[in-house]
Every structure is written in structure tokens, then in C-alpha cells.
Motif scaffolding. Sequence first.
Motif, mmCIF file in Angstrom:
data_model
loop_
_atom_site.group_PDB
_atom_site.id
_atom_site.type_symbol
_atom_site.label_atom_id
_atom_site.label_comp_id
_atom_site.label_asym_id
_atom_site.label_seq_id
_atom_site.Cartn_x
_atom_site.Cartn_y
_atom_site.Cartn_z
ATOM 1 N N UNK A 32 4.874 -4.894 39.086
ATOM 2 C CA UNK A 32 4.167 -5.755 40.047
ATOM 3 C C UNK A 32 2.513 -5.380 40.168
ATOM 4 N N UNK A 33 2.321 -4.069 40.332
ATOM 5 C CA UNK A 33 0.904 -3.491 40.360
ATOM 6 C C UNK A 33 0.224 -3.980 39.302
ATOM 7 N N UNK A 34 0.661 -3.565 38.028
ATOM 8 C CA UNK A 34 0.040 -4.204 36.672
ATOM 9 C C UNK A 34 -0.340 -5.576 36.517
ATOM 10 N N UNK A 35 0.775 -6.149 37.131
ATOM 11 C CA UNK A 35 0.726 -7.728 37.343
ATOM 12 C C UNK A 35 -0.651 -8.131 38.235
ATOM 13 N N UNK A 36 -0.561 -7.500 39.254
ATOM 14 C CA UNK A 36 -1.590 -8.027 40.404
ATOM 15 C C UNK A 36 -3.185 -7.626 39.805
ATOM 16 N N UNK A 37 -3.044 -6.748 39.022
ATOM 17 C CA UNK A 37 -4.432 -6.053 38.479
ATOM 18 C C UNK A 37 -4.755 -6.805 37.034
ATOM 19 N N UNK A 38 -3.817 -7.483 36.449
ATOM 20 C CA UNK A 38 -3.966 -8.038 35.130
ATOM 21 C C UNK A 38 -3.876 -7.044 34.218
ATOM 22 N N UNK A 39 -3.044 -5.803 34.206
ATOM 23 C CA UNK A 39 -2.929 -4.793 33.054
ATOM 24 C C UNK A 39 -1.941 -5.096 32.360
#
Length: 216
Positions: free
Chosen positions: A206-213
Motif C-alpha cells: 500500500x505504501x508503494x502504491x501510494x508513492x507510485x513505486x
Amino acid sequence: MLDTEGLGQAVLEGDRARVEALLTTALAAGVGPVEILNQGLLPAMDVVGKRFGTKQMYISEVLLSARAMHVGLELLKPALAREGTQPGPKPVVILGTVKGDLHDIGKNLVTMMLEAGGLEVVDLGTNVSTDKFAQAIRDHRPAVVGLSALLTTTMRQMRDTLQELRRRGLLDGVKTMIGGAPVTKEFAATIGADGYASDAPGAVGEVKRLLGIPPP
Ligand code: B1M
């Protein structure tokens, strides 16, 4: 080779020395930290939760199990971090259990998995006031602020904390995420959190999704 039964029993009995011994043996034998988590520690804590819920365990016993779990998590930390080693600067995630809530096992797990996922985590601990979140945002300029809560009563505190941080202009350009057993995706949407995850591995995604990673 992981002695899942022995590990489960050791966590249930709050036997920290045995947890340490079993994990040391498993790690030395090359068992991966995620496997130890998913097949040993997490199912054991699940049993603890069920027994606590059905009054088969007292809080004092749950605390002993929680401490044994902590010993296990600390032992796994370096191995988890090694799995997530990545070059370059890391996005910062601030994490904390909201005010009024002392549960931290799940949050600690999220911290470890995020670190293993190549992110830098500033863990503010438990019972974190809005002012403490605010100061940490000023100090660390995070990409994401994550709030954890385990009690239905402290879920409301998540809403109040986010509202106040927003009112102070501290969330401009910062993504927010919430999680914890009673929290749902719908609740996250209701209080205007950008993200939600039901478990620690999900929190990394989810963090990666939010940051576009992009996923590896
Ligand atoms: Co508490 N407790 N507890 N407790 N406790 C629960 C939560 C409860 C469900 C037990 C029950 O009644 N069946 C119940 C809450 C009921 C409710 O609100 N609906 C409860 C209660 C009532 C209480 C007290 C009020 C009891 C009392 O004093 N009468 C009291 C409150 C204290 C306070 O916080 N002010 C209390 C105290 C305690 C202990 C101190 C004894 C101890 C905490 C020790 C510690 O954390 N250091 C404790 C424990 C251990 C539990 C249970 C048994 C286990 C919680 C846990 O660690 N789970 C729990 C029952 C249960 O969950 N079945 C219970 C394992 C952990 C890995 O899972 O925390 O869900 P979890 O974290 C997951 C996900 O939720 C998610 O990822 C994690 C890892 O996969 N996640 C996130 C968590 N945060 C996230 C953040 C994210 C994303 C994902 O993004 C930011």
C-alpha cells in the motif's frame, strides 16, 4: 527446519528463552524470516488473541506472550532488513499507534516489513498524541504518515488526529495510511485516509502504491 509447534507453544507460554532458542536454530538452518513469521509467530499470536477473546487467557498471560513475540520480532529484524536492502535514499514513513492505544505488536511488525521493503521508518511508539505526530512530520518530512489502532474506541482518535494534522496544513503533499484489526477500507475512506492495509505485508504494497513505486 522450523519447529512450528514448539514455537507456537513457547509463544503461548510466554517462554522468551525458548522462542529465542528456536528462532536462532531456525535462522542458522537457513529458514527465511518471512516463513518464520507467517508459519510460526503470527499463527501463535492468533491463538493468543482467540484465547484472550474467549477468556481462556488472562491479560497478564497475554502480556507474557506479547513479550515473547517481541523477542522473536527483534531476532528476525536483521534478517528482514537484509531481505529489503536497497540502494539510494529511502522514502520516510512515520508510524504510530494513536493516543489512548497501547497495542504495538502489529505496528512493530508493519515497521519491520516496511524496513524490509526498503523504506525508512520513524516509529513513534504507542499512545501517540496529535502534537507528537505534528512534531515528527516537521522534523522528518515523511512521504507517508501511518496510524495504527487496535481498539474500536481509538479508531475515533485516528479521525481526530488526521483532521487536526490537516487543519494545521501538515498533510499537504503527505500521504496517509491507517491499519489495525478493527479498521476497514471503508472506515479509511470515511476519515479521508489515502490508504489502508489489513496486514504488514499489505502495508508495504500500500505504501508503494501510494508513492507510485512499482512492484519488483
Ligand atoms: Co488488547 N484488545 N486490550 N491487549 N489485545 C484486543 C485488541 C481485543 C480485540 C481483545 C478481545 O477482546 N478479543 C480487545 C479490543 C476490543 C475492541 O476494541 N473491539 C482488546 C482490549 C479490550 C484491550 C484492553 C481494553 C483490555 C483491558 O484492559 N480490559 C486493553 C487496552 C489497553 C490500551 O490500549 N489502552 C488491552 C491491553 C492489551 C495488552 C497490553 C495486554 C496486550 C498488548 C501488548 C502490546 O501490544 N504490546 C493486548 C493484546 C496482545 C491483544 C490481542 C490479544 C492481540 C493483539 C495483537 O498483538 N495481535 C488482541 C486480540 C486480537 O487481536 N485477536 C487484543 C497480533 C498483531 C500481529 O496483529 O495488531 O492486528 P494486529 O496487527 C496487524 C494488522 O492489524 C495490521 O498489520 C498487523 C500485522 O499483520 N496493522 C496495520 C496494524 N497496524 C497497522 C497499521 C497500518 C497497516 C496495517 O498502517 C499504518
